[in-house]
Write an enzyme that holds these catalytic residues in place. Structure first.
Site, mmCIF file in Angstrom:
data_model
loop_
_atom_site.group_PDB
_atom_site.id
_atom_site.type_symbol
_atom_site.label_atom_id
_atom_site.label_comp_id
_atom_site.label_asym_id
_atom_site.label_seq_id
_atom_site.Cartn_x
_atom_site.Cartn_y
_atom_site.Cartn_z
ATOM 1 N N GLY A 61 0.824 -1.196 0.000
ATOM 2 C CA GLY A 61 0.000 0.000 0.000
ATOM 3 C C GLY A 61 0.862 1.250 0.000
ATOM 4 O O GLY A 61 2.093 1.180 0.114
ATOM 5 N N CYS A 112 5.581 -5.675 1.524
ATOM 6 C CA CYS A 112 5.819 -4.242 1.304
ATOM 7 C C CYS A 112 5.304 -3.417 2.496
ATOM 8 O O CYS A 112 5.890 -3.448 3.555
ATOM 9 C CB CYS A 112 5.219 -3.801 -0.025
ATOM 10 S SG CYS A 112 5.901 -2.240 -0.628
ATOM 11 N N GLN A 118 6.372 -3.426 6.601
ATOM 12 C CA GLN A 118 6.683 -2.271 7.442
ATOM 13 C C GLN A 118 5.755 -2.197 8.655
ATOM 14 O O GLN A 118 6.198 -1.929 9.783
ATOM 15 C CB GLN A 118 6.580 -0.991 6.605
ATOM 16 C CG GLN A 118 7.564 -0.935 5.455
ATOM 17 C CD GLN A 118 7.198 0.108 4.421
ATOM 18 O OE1 GLN A 118 6.243 0.874 4.591
ATOM 19 N NE2 GLN A 118 7.947 0.149 3.327
ATOM 20 N N GLY A 172 8.806 3.861 -0.653
ATOM 21 C CA GLY A 172 9.639 4.999 -0.316
ATOM 22 C C GLY A 172 10.128 4.980 1.118
ATOM 23 O O GLY A 172 10.847 5.889 1.540
ATOM 24 N N HIS A 178 7.961 -7.133 -3.961
ATOM 25 C CA HIS A 178 6.696 -7.682 -4.461
ATOM 26 C C HIS A 178 6.912 -9.053 -5.083
ATOM 27 O O HIS A 178 7.364 -9.156 -6.227
ATOM 28 C CB HIS A 178 6.082 -6.739 -5.499
ATOM 29 C CG HIS A 178 5.521 -5.486 -4.918
ATOM 30 N ND1 HIS A 178 4.172 -5.228 -4.840
ATOM 31 C CD2 HIS A 178 6.129 -4.413 -4.364
ATOM 32 C CE1 HIS A 178 3.970 -4.050 -4.273
ATOM 33 N NE2 HIS A 178 5.156 -3.537 -3.976
ATOM 34 N N GLU A 208 4.759 -11.022 -6.229
ATOM 35 C CA GLU A 208 3.835 -11.240 -7.353
ATOM 36 C C GLU A 208 4.334 -10.599 -8.640
ATOM 37 O O GLU A 208 3.745 -10.800 -9.705
ATOM 38 C CB GLU A 208 2.450 -10.683 -7.004
ATOM 39 C CG GLU A 208 2.269 -9.188 -7.195
ATOM 40 C CD GLU A 208 2.946 -8.335 -6.151
ATOM 41 O OE1 GLU A 208 2.986 -7.104 -6.322
ATOM 42 O OE2 GLU A 208 3.451 -8.888 -5.152
#
Length: 366
Positions: free
Chosen positions: A231, A258, A262, A302, A343, A345
């Site tokens: 996200g 991702c 975090q 980021g 990622h 995928e």
């Protein structure tokens, strides 16, 4: 004529692409040579203006199969040249047509290499695309905008209603249907369709839930495990979701991807930090610490987990980025928690990490 104006004061002239108007967001560059359709519909780009470093974008058009969500997610698009005559048997729209249909403010004819160099030197910054202002007017407006890190984009891209994804694709929410071998709850902070496709390929039925779903409601569902999706935005702003993750830890096996990676780190007491210009592309080398092997990965983030902040949390760092040493994966054996920053995928990107989906199914069976 249109303008791309950076927060630092630099301006780049070009031609309007998509629709005329104004748009503002954090500017980032993407190094992938292909996969622009997937980038355009990746929810993790919400709130950002995407610069494609490859000079020709759109040469194979837009097709009906490679969407990663239901809408274009970036705030704006910057390309050197947009192809208006694609050549591919699957193509249904040209890139200019698609951007116009979706109401996306974009610009072409820009020296994207120069823009990329500026971002690498100065770091990620706010920017605006405008077709009706001078540089001075655009810069004055831009400096009055809220910073990217001050906003919550997850609520913008998360599903409003629960739904199911199985081997036939998206279905109405019915947690007990289908003949899949396993079920997982996907907490949708901005999930990509290909995560759900890969789970379905591993014979797993996904129960996709809005980002504000409580831990109690998730644990009440008939599922064998939990996936915390990717996200957009700063994970430190998502305290309510972190609380949910804390309520899930240790109850069922968890795969964090991702942003999910975090959020899991923060839930364990760790911290995240802003990267200078982030990792965006499909060619990032990641070293597996246990074996020393390197996988080429697809990435779009980021922020990164601060390695030292996981000390004492019972977590083991398993992977690191080859070029900057940032944390790319960790696990917590007692909590049955596995997290990766990139990622698996792909979409776009190499398939080096697809094994995580059948691996996670094996964890559920164990």
């Amino acid at each position: 004529m249109s303008l791309l104006v950076l927060e630092s004061g630099e301006a780049f002239a070009g031609e309007s692409l998509g629709v005329a108007g104004r748009t503002t967001g954090e500017i980032v560059f993407v190094t992938a040579m292909t996969g622009y359709q997937e980038v355009l519909t990746d929810p993790s780009y919400a709130g950002q203006i995407v610069v494609f470093t490859y000079p020709l974008i759109g040469n194979y058009g837009i097709n009906e199969d490679d969407f990663e969500s239901v809408a274009v997610r970036p705030r704006g698009i910057v390309v050197h040249q947009a192809c208006g005559e694609p050549s591919n048997w699957r193509s249904r729209w040209t890139l200019p047509q698609y951007l116009a249909d979706q109401g996306v403010v974009a610009i072409q004819g820009v020296d994207t290499r120069a823009v990329t160099c500026r971002i690498r030197e100065g770091g990620a910054m706010m920017a605006t695309i405008t077709s009706d202002e001078t540089v001075e007017q655009a810069l004055a407006r831009l400096r009055g905008e809220r910073d990217y890190g001050e906003q919550d984009y997850v609520s913008e891209v998360s599903t409003d209603e629960p739904f199911v994804w199985d081997r036939d694709g998206r279905e109405p929410f019915e947690p007990y249907g289908g003949d899949s071998k396993r079920r997982v709850v996907v907490l949708d902070c901005g999930t990509k369709f290909n995560i759900l496709r890969r789970l379905a390929a591993a014979r797993c039925r996904s129960l996709v839930m809005p980002c504000d779903t409580s831990a109690e409601e998730i644990l009440s569902l008939p599922a064998d495990g939990i996936v915390l999706s990717p996200g957009p935005g700063d994970p430190e702003r998502l305290s309510s979701i972190v609380k949910t993750v804390q309520g899930l830890m240790g109850k069922k096996p968890i795969l964090g991807i991702c942003l999910g990676h975090q959020l899991s780190a923060i839930a364990l007491g760790g911290r995240t930090e802003k990267l200078k210009f982030g990792h965006h592309g499909s060619n990032h080398p990641v070293r597996i610490l246990e074996t020393g092997c390197v996988n080429i990965t697809s990435q779009n983030h980021g922020y990164a987990v601060v390695a030292d902040s996981l000390s004492g949390a019972g977590a083991e760092i398993t992977e690191e980025h080859v070029t900057d040493g940032s944390v790319e994966g960790f696990r917590h054996r007692e909590l049955r928690l596995l997290c990766i920053q990139y990622h698996p995928e792909a979409a776009p990107g190499p398939w080096d990490s697809r094994h995580y989906f059948p691996d996670f199914m094996a964890e559920l069976e164990g």
